[in-house]
Write a protein that holds these residues in place. Structure first.
Motif, PDB file in Angstrom:
ATOM      1  N   ALA A  96      -8.945 -12.712   9.308  1.00 23.07           N
ATOM      2  CA  ALA A  96      -9.872 -11.690   7.428  1.00 23.07           C
ATOM      3  C   ALA A  96      -8.197 -12.341   6.596  1.00 23.07           C
ATOM      4  CB  ALA A  96      -9.842 -10.454   8.138  1.00 23.07           C
ATOM      5  N   GLU A  97      -9.458 -11.448   5.730  1.00 24.33           N
ATOM      6  CA  GLU A  97      -8.487 -10.666   4.864  1.00 24.33           C
ATOM      7  C   GLU A  97      -8.371  -9.283   4.059  1.00 24.33           C
ATOM      8  OE1 GLU A  97      -7.328 -12.281  -0.637  1.00 24.33           O
ATOM      9  OE2 GLU A  97      -8.501 -13.645   1.218  1.00 24.33           O
ATOM     10  N   GLY A  98      -7.474  -8.124   4.034  1.00 23.57           N
ATOM     11  CA  GLY A  98      -8.494  -6.590   3.341  1.00 23.57           C
ATOM     12  C   GLY A  98      -8.142  -6.165   2.595  1.00 23.57           C
ATOM     13  N   GLY A  99      -9.449  -5.924   2.233  1.00 26.44           N
ATOM     14  CA  GLY A  99      -9.584  -5.060   0.722  1.00 26.44           C
ATOM     15  C   GLY A  99      -8.942  -4.759  -0.492  1.00 26.44           C
ATOM     16  N   GLU A 100      -9.147  -3.669  -0.995  1.00 23.36           N
ATOM     17  CA  GLU A 100      -8.572  -2.519  -2.035  1.00 23.36           C
ATOM     18  C   GLU A 100      -8.431  -0.956  -1.571  1.00 23.36           C
ATOM     19  OE1 GLU A 100      -9.463  -3.797  -5.936  1.00 23.36           O
ATOM     20  OE2 GLU A 100      -7.649  -4.624  -5.929  1.00 23.36           O
ATOM     21  N   THR A 101      -7.462  -0.527  -0.839  1.00 25.78           N
ATOM     22  CA  THR A 101      -7.562   0.654  -0.823  1.00 25.78           C
ATOM     23  C   THR A 101      -8.359   1.826  -1.768  1.00 25.78           C
ATOM     24  OG1 THR A 101      -5.306   1.708  -1.959  1.00 25.78           O
ATOM     25  CG2 THR A 101      -5.295   0.623   0.705  1.00 25.78           C
ATOM     26  N   SER A 102      -9.078   2.598  -2.453  1.00 30.10           N
ATOM     27  CA  SER A 102      -9.590   3.440  -3.369  1.00 30.10           C
ATOM     28  C   SER A 102      -8.448   3.961  -3.997  1.00 30.10           C
ATOM     29  CB  SER A 102     -10.362   4.787  -2.226  1.00 30.10           C
ATOM     30  OG  SER A 102      -9.035   5.736  -1.582  1.00 30.10           O
ATOM     31  N   PHE A 103      -6.846   3.769  -3.599  1.00 25.27           N
ATOM     32  CA  PHE A 103      -5.954   4.382  -4.260  1.00 25.27           C
ATOM     33  C   PHE A 103      -5.540   2.950  -5.443  1.00 25.27           C
ATOM     34  CE2 PHE A 103      -1.310   4.091  -4.436  1.00 25.27           C
ATOM     35  CZ  PHE A 103      -1.068   4.985  -4.959  1.00 25.27           C
ATOM     36  N   GLU A 104      -5.927   2.060  -4.382  1.00 30.64           N
ATOM     37  CA  GLU A 104      -5.793   1.019  -5.877  1.00 30.64           C
ATOM     38  C   GLU A 104      -6.407   0.571  -7.094  1.00 30.64           C
ATOM     39  OE1 GLU A 104      -3.533  -3.042  -3.261  1.00 30.64           O
ATOM     40  OE2 GLU A 104      -4.871  -2.178  -2.098  1.00 30.64           O
ATOM     41  N   LYS A 105      -7.972   0.660  -6.350  1.00 32.08           N
ATOM     42  CA  LYS A 105      -9.363   0.755  -7.209  1.00 32.08           C
ATOM     43  C   LYS A 105      -8.888   1.780  -8.159  1.00 32.08           C
ATOM     44  CE  LYS A 105     -12.313  -1.044  -4.055  1.00 32.08           C
ATOM     45  NZ  LYS A 105     -13.676  -0.751  -3.111  1.00 32.08           N
ATOM     46  N   LEU A 106      -8.852   2.809  -8.140  1.00 30.69           N
ATOM     47  CA  LEU A 106      -8.623   4.372  -9.015  1.00 30.69           C
ATOM     48  C   LEU A 106      -7.687   4.295  -9.365  1.00 30.69           C
ATOM     49  CD1 LEU A 106      -9.442   6.667  -6.093  1.00 30.69           C
ATOM     50  CD2 LEU A 106     -10.878   6.052  -8.643  1.00 30.69           C
ATOM     51  N   GLY A 107      -6.550   3.941  -8.720  1.00 33.91           N
ATOM     52  CA  GLY A 107      -5.007   4.029  -9.967  1.00 33.91           C
ATOM     53  C   GLY A 107      -4.880   2.813 -11.060  1.00 33.91           C
ATOM     54  N   ASN A 108      -5.835   1.424  -9.579  1.00 35.89           N
ATOM     55  CA  ASN A 108      -5.153   0.589 -10.371  1.00 35.89           C
ATOM     56  C   ASN A 108      -4.029  -0.290 -11.135  1.00 35.89           C
ATOM     57  OD1 ASN A 108      -5.974  -2.071 -12.128  1.00 35.89           O
ATOM     58  ND2 ASN A 108      -5.584  -1.189 -14.231  1.00 35.89           N
ATOM     59  N   VAL A 109      -3.179   0.190  -9.422  1.00 39.13           N
ATOM     60  CA  VAL A 109      -2.289  -0.713  -8.785  1.00 39.13           C
ATOM     61  C   VAL A 109      -2.175  -2.230  -7.473  1.00 39.13           C
ATOM     62  CG1 VAL A 109      -0.636   1.310  -9.471  1.00 39.13           C
ATOM     63  CG2 VAL A 109      -2.319   1.503  -7.427  1.00 39.13           C
ATOM     64  N   GLN A 110      -1.475  -2.527  -7.437  1.00 39.46           N
ATOM     65  CA  GLN A 110      -1.606  -3.363  -6.289  1.00 39.46           C
ATOM     66  C   GLN A 110      -1.003  -2.574  -5.486  1.00 39.46           C
ATOM     67  OE1 GLN A 110      -2.790  -6.515  -5.800  1.00 39.46           O
ATOM     68  NE2 GLN A 110      -4.612  -5.556  -6.839  1.00 39.46           N
ATOM     69  N   LEU A 111      -1.125  -2.096  -4.014  1.00 40.77           N
ATOM     70  CA  LEU A 111      -0.166  -1.658  -3.138  1.00 40.77           C
ATOM     71  C   LEU A 111       0.428  -3.415  -2.573  1.00 40.77           C
ATOM     72  CD1 LEU A 111       0.662   1.344  -1.801  1.00 40.77           C
ATOM     73  CD2 LEU A 111      -0.963   0.968  -0.492  1.00 40.77           C
ATOM     74  N   LEU A 112      -0.522  -3.978  -1.824  1.00 43.16           N
ATOM     75  CA  LEU A 112      -0.045  -5.051  -1.084  1.00 43.16           C
ATOM     76  C   LEU A 112      -0.398  -6.628  -2.090  1.00 43.16           C
ATOM     77  CD1 LEU A 112      -1.731  -4.446   1.527  1.00 43.16           C
ATOM     78  CD2 LEU A 112       0.113  -4.540   1.573  1.00 43.16           C
ATOM     79  N   SER A 113       0.640  -7.163  -1.984  1.00 39.00           N
ATOM     80  CA  SER A 113       0.302  -9.242  -2.866  1.00 39.00           C
ATOM     81  C   SER A 113      -0.866  -9.598  -1.680  1.00 39.00           C
ATOM     82  CB  SER A 113       1.503  -9.741  -2.500  1.00 39.00           C
ATOM     83  OG  SER A 113       1.822 -10.488  -1.655  1.00 39.00           O
ATOM     84  N   ASP A 114      -1.228 -10.730  -2.400  1.00 36.48           N
ATOM     85  CA  ASP A 114      -2.374 -11.506  -2.087  1.00 36.48           C
ATOM     86  C   ASP A 114      -1.852 -12.125   0.118  1.00 36.48           C
ATOM     87  OD1 ASP A 114      -4.038 -11.348  -3.997  1.00 36.48           O
ATOM     88  OD2 ASP A 114      -4.015 -13.612  -4.802  1.00 36.48           O
ATOM     89  N   SER A 115      -0.774 -12.035  -0.064  1.00 35.69           N
ATOM     90  CA  SER A 115      -0.420 -12.891   1.125  1.00 35.69           C
ATOM     91  C   SER A 115      -0.024 -11.915   2.072  1.00 35.69           C
ATOM     92  CB  SER A 115       0.577 -13.855   0.802  1.00 35.69           C
ATOM     93  OG  SER A 115       1.252 -13.230   0.821  1.00 35.69           O
ATOM     94  N   GLU A 116       0.193 -10.324   1.131  1.00 40.09           N
ATOM     95  CA  GLU A 116       0.519  -9.391   2.302  1.00 40.09           C
ATOM     96  C   GLU A 116      -1.072  -8.909   2.797  1.00 40.09           C
ATOM     97  OE1 GLU A 116       4.251  -7.592   1.302  1.00 40.09           O
ATOM     98  OE2 GLU A 116       2.556  -6.662   0.409  1.00 40.09           O
ATOM     99  N   ARG A 117      -1.836  -9.598   2.322  1.00 32.59           N
ATOM    100  CA  ARG A 117      -3.441  -9.018   2.463  1.00 32.59           C
ATOM    101  C   ARG A 117      -4.324  -9.933   3.678  1.00 32.59           C
ATOM    102  NH1 ARG A 117      -5.363  -5.045  -1.571  1.00 32.59           N
ATOM    103  NH2 ARG A 117      -4.037  -5.283  -3.245  1.00 32.59           N
TER     104      ARG A 117
END
Lengths: 214, 261
Positions: A96-117
């Motif tokens: 599977a592939e992880g989506g975005e946390t609400s923190f990422e959506k609100l803060g417009n930051v990237q917690l994980l790179s694409d491959s880390e998802r």
């Protein structure tokens, strides 16, 4: 005179009886050996020629809720070996592939790179089958199994590889003796320390699948 | 973890082939292509009657009965059940224990060799799944074994240890000795050697992956639940030969379930 005729008659009948019985014996001897030898040989059951179907191979697709990382499509494969009518060994791999946390959506930051998802897991475990039957409109009857599964494995996510406990339950409808449909609900639990402190991550998965026995 | 991407692709191509590539009619009779050439094995019911179930388990209902003298054809086996077909073309499942009371073409009771825990010649191969702790970290393991004699067997092990700071994988070859193989509760001693692969977590200080040689000795016991499968538990002591000044030691315990083939 009377005695004479009686004696002759008796002798002839006795002789006749003896002859006929003798010829009967001769006949019996002849019928014991058939004129045409049957072309069938006694068949001995050779178990190595009997196909055993204790393995089950299948694919599944569904939805997994990855804690903090939305719900995603999951797909994978499953191999099972039936130890007995009750128990089976089971192994699964899922992707599977992880989506975005609400923190990422609100803060417009990237917690994980694409491959880390990328979210991959494997698990091995034991299952218990509880057989039953399903009656459908139209007079069809299918054999079914309600099953409980549980086991251990690993989940690779967010550049980490964690020991994962999984448990769940499913329902299997055997369309015939080699093809079956599954619906499974499974919980995957592992520890994650991505968001600061270490915590248990609960990932619920609902999948449907198809499997063949071989 | 191994290469998920390539495995992913490979497994799905394989599955697609298995599931959709085969014409369904070859499966229809329950006999596969090699069986359809051979005539199906036939047996004759000797007992007053034999029960047929709709599926291969006690939990499925009895829907038909064969009487003494009826001839049945054997189609396919699943665990301890055999799918049979009678002269009218009915199909159903009969227990192997009932089948063993039937005659084959020679008039003898049919013989099917079942694996028995106290007769190693009937159970040369075994495999199992185990879980436990390696140096107080969780370990998952799987193994396959081959019985060479009544007492000795050879085993190939793969273990994965997922710790907080590193992931360790161990590949081992072990020799196992059972002094009393005929006991239902059978103790054993084992020793082996292998390779240990350590992959530190990247969140920690940048350490590179390394591999070490390892040897182990252990003891344990097997409890045969059934003639076919058993619970196994064991404790192993690992010696890890590092290229540093001291060697390392680790203790591992595991419990699991195994099956004979």
């Amino acid at each position: 005179m009377e005695n004479w005729t009686q004696r002759i008659l008796l002798k002839t009948t006795l002789l006749g009886m003896l002859l006929s019985s003798a010829s009967n014996f001769a006949l019996a001897d002849a019928t014991d050996k058939p004129l045409i030898e049957p072309d069938i040989h006694p068949q001995i059951v050779d178990e190595s020629l009997i196909d055993t179907e204790n393995f089950e191979l299948g694919t599944f697709v569904g939805v997994i809720s990855i804690e903090d990382f939305e719900s995603s499509l999951i797909y994978g494969a499953r191999l099972a070996y039936h130890l007995s009518e009750h128990f089976f060994f089971e192994g699964n791999v899922g992707f599977a592939e992880g989506g975005e946390t609400s923190f990422e959506k609100l803060g417009n930051v990237q917690l994980l790179s694409d491959s880390e998802r990328d979210y991959n897991y494997y698990n091995i475990g034991l299952g218990l089958n509880l057989p039953g039957q399903l009656f459908t409109p139209g007079g069809y009857t299918f054999n079914t199994n309600f099953y409980l599964v549980g086991g251990l494995g690993a989940t690779e996510f967010a550049d980490d590889n964690r020991l994962t406990v999984n448990f769940g339950a499913g329902y299997q409808v055997l369309l015939n003796d080699w093809l079956s449909l599954h619906v499974t609900v499974r919980e995957h639990v592992y520890k994650i320390d991505l968001l600061g402190e270490e915590k248990n991550s609960f990932n619920t998965e609902v999948t449907s699948g198809l499997s063949v026995f071989f | 973890m191994f290469k998920w991407k390539s495995l992913n692709l490979l497994s799905f191509t394989l599955l697609a082939l298995v599931q959709f590539g085969m014409p369904s009619q070859t499966w229809a009779g329950g006999s596969w292509f090699w069986n359809s050439i051979e005539p199906l094995a036939q047996v004759k019911v000797v007992e007053p009657f034999v029960e047929w179930r709709t599926g291969p388990a006690q939990g499925y209902p009895v829907f038909h009965v064969s009487e003494q003298g009826e001839v049945l054809e054997l189609l396919v086996r699943k665990t301890k059940w055999m799918k049979v077909q009678d002269k009218q073309g009915h199909q159903g499942w009969v227990a192997i224990s009932d089948l063993l009371l039937m005659e084959d073409g020679s008039g003898e009771l049919i013989s099917i060799v079942e694996p028995r825990f106290d007769d190693f010649s009937t159970r040369r191969w075994e495999a199992g799944l185990m879980a436990g702790e390696f140096d107080s970290t969780s370990v998952n393991a799987a193994y396959a074994g081959f019985s060479m004699t009544n007492n000795l067997s050879l085993e190939l092990w793969g273990s994965q240890i997922l710790g907080d700071s590193s992931e360790i994988r161990i590949l081992n070859i072990n020799v196992l000795h059972q002094p009393f193989p005929e006991w239902r509760f059978s103790p054993f001693i084992t020793m082996g050697a292998g390779k240990l692969f350590i992959k530190p977590k990247t969140t920690l200080v940048n350490q590179s992956s390394r591999s070490e040689d390892t040897m182990n000795i252990g003891l344990g016991a097997r409890y045969y639940i059934d003639d076919r499968y058993f619970v196994r538990m064991e404790v192993k002591d690992y010696k890890i030969f590092t290229n540093r000044e001291t060697n390392e030691e680790a203790t591992e315990w595991k419990i699991g379930l195994s099956v004979f083939f």
